[in-house]
Each structure stands twice: as C-alpha cells, then as structure tokens.
Design a protein around this motif. Structure first.
Motif, PDB file in Angstrom:
ATOM      1  N   GLY A  34       6.750 -20.253  -5.601  1.00  0.00           N
ATOM      2  CA  GLY A  34       6.585 -19.156  -4.657  1.00  0.00           C
ATOM      3  C   GLY A  34       6.805 -17.810  -5.310  1.00  0.00           C
ATOM      4  N   ASP A  35       6.415 -16.782  -4.601  1.00  0.00           N
ATOM      5  CA  ASP A  35       6.715 -15.404  -4.977  1.00  0.00           C
ATOM      6  C   ASP A  35       7.763 -14.889  -4.009  1.00  0.00           C
ATOM      7  OD1 ASP A  35       4.914 -14.731  -7.181  1.00  0.00           O
ATOM      8  OD2 ASP A  35       3.310 -15.082  -5.734  1.00  0.00           O
ATOM      9  N   LEU A  36       8.905 -14.502  -4.564  1.00  0.00           N
ATOM     10  CA  LEU A  36      10.000 -13.958  -3.763  1.00  0.00           C
ATOM     11  C   LEU A  36       9.923 -12.442  -3.804  1.00  0.00           C
ATOM     12  CD1 LEU A  36      12.597 -14.792  -2.157  1.00  0.00           C
ATOM     13  CD2 LEU A  36      13.862 -14.396  -4.286  1.00  0.00           C
ATOM     14  N   TYR A  37       9.892 -11.832  -2.627  1.00  0.00           N
ATOM     15  CA  TYR A  37       9.826 -10.375  -2.511  1.00  0.00           C
ATOM     16  C   TYR A  37      11.096  -9.866  -1.836  1.00  0.00           C
ATOM     17  CZ  TYR A  37       4.761 -10.950  -3.318  1.00  0.00           C
ATOM     18  OH  TYR A  37       3.533 -11.280  -3.838  1.00  0.00           O
ATOM     19  N   LEU A  38      11.699  -8.841  -2.438  1.00  0.00           N
ATOM     20  CA  LEU A  38      12.887  -8.209  -1.885  1.00  0.00           C
ATOM     21  C   LEU A  38      12.663  -6.709  -1.772  1.00  0.00           C
ATOM     22  CD1 LEU A  38      13.910 -10.597  -4.022  1.00  0.00           C
ATOM     23  CD2 LEU A  38      16.136  -9.834  -3.245  1.00  0.00           C
ATOM     24  N   PRO A  39      13.249  -6.081  -0.747  1.00  0.00           N
ATOM     25  CA  PRO A  39      13.165  -4.621  -0.687  1.00  0.00           C
ATOM     26  C   PRO A  39      13.753  -4.006  -1.954  1.00  0.00           C
ATOM     27  CG  PRO A  39      14.078  -5.544   1.342  1.00  0.00           C
ATOM     28  CD  PRO A  39      14.011  -6.668   0.367  1.00  0.00           C
ATOM     29  N   LYS A  40      13.118  -2.952  -2.451  1.00  0.00           N
ATOM     30  CA  LYS A  40      13.594  -2.306  -3.676  1.00  0.00           C
ATOM     31  C   LYS A  40      15.023  -1.789  -3.510  1.00  0.00           C
ATOM     32  CE  LYS A  40      11.309  -1.670  -6.821  1.00  0.00           C
ATOM     33  NZ  LYS A  40      10.542  -0.709  -7.615  1.00  0.00           N
ATOM     34  N   GLU A  41      15.296  -1.243  -2.321  1.00  0.00           N
ATOM     35  CA  GLU A  41      16.630  -0.725  -2.039  1.00  0.00           C
ATOM     36  C   GLU A  41      17.300  -1.651  -1.020  1.00  0.00           C
ATOM     37  OE1 GLU A  41      17.894   1.713  -3.717  1.00  0.00           O
ATOM     38  OE2 GLU A  41      16.009   2.231  -4.746  1.00  0.00           O
ATOM     39  N   VAL A  42      18.156  -2.544  -1.480  1.00  0.00           N
ATOM     40  CA  VAL A  42      18.884  -3.451  -0.593  1.00  0.00           C
ATOM     41  C   VAL A  42      20.146  -2.741  -0.136  1.00  0.00           C
ATOM     42  CG1 VAL A  42      20.025  -5.677  -0.383  1.00  0.00           C
ATOM     43  CG2 VAL A  42      17.956  -5.474  -1.755  1.00  0.00           C
ATOM     44  N   THR A  43      20.227  -2.478   1.160  1.00  0.00           N
ATOM     45  CA  THR A  43      21.340  -1.671   1.692  1.00  0.00           C
ATOM     46  C   THR A  43      22.425  -2.514   2.345  1.00  0.00           C
ATOM     47  OG1 THR A  43      20.154  -1.387   3.786  1.00  0.00           O
ATOM     48  CG2 THR A  43      19.819   0.295   2.089  1.00  0.00           C
ATOM     49  N   GLN A  44      22.195  -3.829   2.452  1.00  0.00           N
ATOM     50  CA  GLN A  44      23.206  -4.691   3.029  1.00  0.00           C
ATOM     51  C   GLN A  44      23.130  -6.058   2.365  1.00  0.00           C
ATOM     52  OE1 GLN A  44      21.108  -4.306   6.968  1.00  0.00           O
ATOM     53  NE2 GLN A  44      21.642  -6.473   7.134  1.00  0.00           N
ATOM     54  N   ALA A  45      24.197  -6.834   2.516  1.00  0.00           N
ATOM     55  CA  ALA A  45      24.310  -8.094   1.791  1.00  0.00           C
ATOM     56  C   ALA A  45      23.791  -9.288   2.570  1.00  0.00           C
ATOM     57  CB  ALA A  45      25.774  -8.328   1.401  1.00  0.00           C
ATOM     58  N   SER A  46      23.338  -9.077   3.799  1.00  0.00           N
ATOM     59  CA  SER A  46      22.927 -10.212   4.618  1.00  0.00           C
ATOM     60  C   SER A  46      21.654  -9.838   5.386  1.00  0.00           C
ATOM     61  CB  SER A  46      24.051 -10.595   5.587  1.00  0.00           C
ATOM     62  OG  SER A  46      23.746 -11.771   6.277  1.00  0.00           O
ATOM     63  N   LEU A  47      20.506 -10.147   4.795  1.00  0.00           N
ATOM     64  CA  LEU A  47      19.224  -9.720   5.344  1.00  0.00           C
ATOM     65  C   LEU A  47      18.488 -10.876   6.017  1.00  0.00           C
ATOM     66  CD1 LEU A  47      17.853  -7.543   2.403  1.00  0.00           C
ATOM     67  CD2 LEU A  47      18.772  -6.709   4.572  1.00  0.00           C
ATOM     68  N   PRO A  48      17.631 -10.574   6.982  1.00  0.00           N
ATOM     69  CA  PRO A  48      16.753 -11.609   7.531  1.00  0.00           C
ATOM     70  C   PRO A  48      15.703 -11.991   6.505  1.00  0.00           C
ATOM     71  CG  PRO A  48      16.151  -9.473   8.425  1.00  0.00           C
ATOM     72  CD  PRO A  48      17.404  -9.252   7.618  1.00  0.00           C
ATOM     73  N   ALA A  49      15.172 -13.206   6.622  1.00  0.00           N
ATOM     74  CA  ALA A  49      14.211 -13.705   5.645  1.00  0.00           C
ATOM     75  C   ALA A  49      13.041 -14.378   6.342  1.00  0.00           C
ATOM     76  CB  ALA A  49      14.892 -14.686   4.684  1.00  0.00           C
ATOM     77  N   LEU A  50      11.905 -14.404   5.652  1.00  0.00           N
ATOM     78  CA  LEU A  50      10.687 -14.988   6.195  1.00  0.00           C
ATOM     79  C   LEU A  50      10.020 -15.866   5.142  1.00  0.00           C
ATOM     80  CD1 LEU A  50       9.164 -11.732   7.769  1.00  0.00           C
ATOM     81  CD2 LEU A  50      10.425 -13.517   8.979  1.00  0.00           C
ATOM     82  N   ALA A  51       9.622 -17.073   5.533  1.00  0.00           N
ATOM     83  CA  ALA A  51       8.796 -17.942   4.705  1.00  0.00           C
ATOM     84  C   ALA A  51       7.358 -17.804   5.178  1.00  0.00           C
ATOM     85  CB  ALA A  51       9.256 -19.389   4.820  1.00  0.00           C
ATOM     86  N   VAL A  52       6.439 -17.642   4.233  1.00  0.00           N
ATOM     87  CA  VAL A  52       5.056 -17.327   4.573  1.00  0.00           C
ATOM     88  C   VAL A  52       4.108 -18.244   3.800  1.00  0.00           C
ATOM     89  CG1 VAL A  52       3.351 -15.479   4.821  1.00  0.00           C
ATOM     90  CG2 VAL A  52       5.790 -14.903   4.687  1.00  0.00           C
ATOM     91  N   SER A  53       3.109 -18.811   4.494  1.00  0.00           N
ATOM     92  CA  SER A  53       2.087 -19.576   3.797  1.00  0.00           C
ATOM     93  C   SER A  53       0.784 -19.577   4.587  1.00  0.00           C
ATOM     94  CB  SER A  53       2.537 -21.019   3.552  1.00  0.00           C
ATOM     95  OG  SER A  53       1.722 -21.648   2.574  1.00  0.00           O
ATOM     96  N   GLY A  54      -0.290 -19.886   3.869  1.00  0.00           N
ATOM     97  CA  GLY A  54      -1.628 -19.944   4.427  1.00  0.00           C
ATOM     98  C   GLY A  54      -2.503 -18.854   3.830  1.00  0.00           C
TER      99      GLY A  54
END
Length: 323
Positions: A34-54
């Motif tokens: 997979g390709d993991l994408y993160l915001p360039k500026e992470v402002t908190q230690a506990s973020l929501p996440a999304l799995a994407v396919s298709g």
C-alpha cells in the motif's frame, strides 16, 4: 518483493502530505502493498484513518491513491492498497479476485492502520470505489472496527457477475456461464496454470461507436493517458477466465443490514450505469445509510475528477462519524 519507489501515480504528488510504500499481511498470509499518506504537518498524536481501495481491476496508483492523498491533505492518515493477486501485492495466481479474500483485504488494512502510532484505532473508516465499494460494505458488515463507510460509483460484483447488468441474465445464460467456466477448470488443471480471459477493454482506436456508453467511458479512463497504468488489469491485462466462479454463488451484501448503526454514505452519479447498485444498497442498509446522487455525472467521473468528487462532503461525513 521488488516495489516501485519512484512516484508513478496517475495524479500529481501533493506537497501537503508525506508518502511512503508499506507492506502488511492479510489473514491468509498474503502480503499486501500500500501507499501510506500522512498530513505533512501532524498536529496531534491520535488521528483518524481511512483504508481505501478500488476500482475493480485498478491499482493504488489510480483512483484510490488520489482519494487517499486528498483525504490526507484534509488531516487523515490514509492507506491506498492493492488487493490480493493484483498490482504490487502478493498472491498467486495473478489477476484473480475473490469475494472472501478481497473483503479480508480491507480488514487487513484496518489491522495495519490500527497499529500505527499516530492512528486512533477507534476512529478508522473505509472508502471503497466501484467494485471495491461492495467489498468495503461486506467488510464493514463483519468488521465492527470499521466505524464509517463511504462508497463511490459502487458495484456489487457478485450481483453483476451472477445476474448480469440490471439483473438481465437468464437462468439459461447463468448455467451456460457456469458450464463454460467449469470446463475451463479441466484445461487449467491439465496445464497447471489458469488461462486468462481476453483483454477486457479495447484500444480507443478499436471502438466502433456501437459499444454501450459505459464501455467507452472505461476505455477513456483506463486505456488512455488519463488513467492508464501498466500494473492495472483494466489498463494492461485481463482477469483469469474463471474469476467469476466464486462470485456466482457468494452474494456480497447479504448482511449489509448488520452495519447499522454505523453510518454509510453511498455516492453515485446521476447518469452512471451503476447507480442502481448504490440505490439498492441504500435501501437494504436502512436508516444508517445516506444516498448522494450527483447531478449529471457518469460512473468514471468519480474516479479522477477532483472538481466532481465531493471531497468536502466526504470529509464532513468522516469528521462527524470518526469524531
């Protein structure tokens, strides 16, 4: 595994996110990429996440990657992945799909995301595009860790393979298809490897004008510079000749009602040939499902046109339900 490290997506790389190639295993021991994408500026230690396919027959370098990167720009940690047997992911033979294993692939992505230090494992959602919209709904029906689901241009692959478009397949045609594929099994067993179906989509120059409009739309996406990718089955290959067998008697959305009370957002174009899949799934899911029909759009408009894909609405949905 020889993984491509350079940027080879069908969309421009964003300077607002961090990107890295990752691997993880599903419950059957198949290594997914997979390709993991993160915001360039992470402002908190506990973020929501999304799995994407298709979409079905596509790779993470196409529509799912665009969705993942865009949602990472909006503050989510996202994972666009190649399903088992396709793209850079493992699994033999190649270019086969399975309602069970490809459903499991979504849950394996949830496994991976939930173990990331920056992810709040209680705030994980999924986005399924086209045929993997149906897979994502099937995954959510059994995987209670998935807290919210968005589908765009959703297909129920088990329905279309077993009944044809608009449920037009006759009983005789169904039996004929089963007979043909089971005879092919003798040949595959004798040869020790599966045969492949003919190339699914013609070259643009081979179009006659007699094709259904959605075929022309698919060709315009997968077989031109707009969305072509060499690892995509729809761009540069075909499925095995017996791929449909496992979908013929394993309906994906039998338990869609079990997703409640977790929310669903099903998005389709007004003029999409696939619109009825989302409409019927919305009815079957119950009051927890919201149906969004977008004026004037066709099926593939929701693959790669940021001006048409309602990312603000998708963000609002997940912001509310992954709070």
């Amino acid at each position: 595994m020889q993984l491509t490290q350079e940027w080879d997506k069908t969309f421009p790389q964003s300077d607002k996110v961090q990107h890295q190639k990752v691997t993880f295993k599903n419950r059957y021991g198949i290594t997914l990429v997979g390709d993991l994408y993160l915001p360039k500026e992470v402002t908190q230690a506990s973020l929501p996440a999304l799995a994407v396919s298709g979409p079905y027959g596509a790779v993470k370098e196409q529509a799912s990657g665009l969705y993942a990167q865009t949602m990472a720009e909006r503050g989510y940690i996202t994972l666009a992945f190649d399903p088992s047997f396709t793209g850079e992911s493992g699994g033999e033979p190649r270019h086969i799909s399975s309602p069970e294993i490809n459903t499991e692939d979504f849950s394996a992505a949830v496994d991976f995301l939930g173990l990331q230090e920056l992810v709040d494992k209680d705030r994980i959602g999924v986005i399924g595009i086209c045929g993997f919209g149906g897979m994502s709904l099937n995954a959510a029906a059994a995987d209670t860790r998935i807290k919210a689901v968005v589908t765009t241009s959703m297909y129920d692959m088990s329905r279309v393979m077993s009944k044809g478009y608009f449920d037009s397949m006759t009983a005789e045609e169904r039996q004929g298809a089963l007979e043909q594929m089971n005879q092919q099994r003798w040949e595959d067993a004798k040869n020790g490897e599966p045969a492949f179906a003919p190339q699914g989509l013609p070259e643009p120059s081979a179009l006659t004008g007699e094709e259904p409009p959605f075929v022309t739309e698919y060709v315009d996406y997968y077989r031109t510079s707009r969305g072509f990718h060499p690892r995509s089955i729809n761009s540069n290959g075909s499925w095995t000749a017996t791929t449909a067998l496992s979908f013929m008697n394993m309906p994906l959305l039998s338990y869609i009602g079990d997703i409640a009370p977790r929310p669903l957002l099903l998005i389709a174009g007004e003029n999409a040939h696939s619109r009825y899949f989302s409409e019927d799934a919305s009815k079957a899911a119950g009051d927890n499902a919201e149906l969004l029909i977008l004026d004037g759009l066709v099926h593939v408009d929701l693959y790669d046109h940021p001006e048409h894909i309602p990312f603000a609405r998708i963000d609002k949905f997940f912001s509310e339900h992954l709070a």
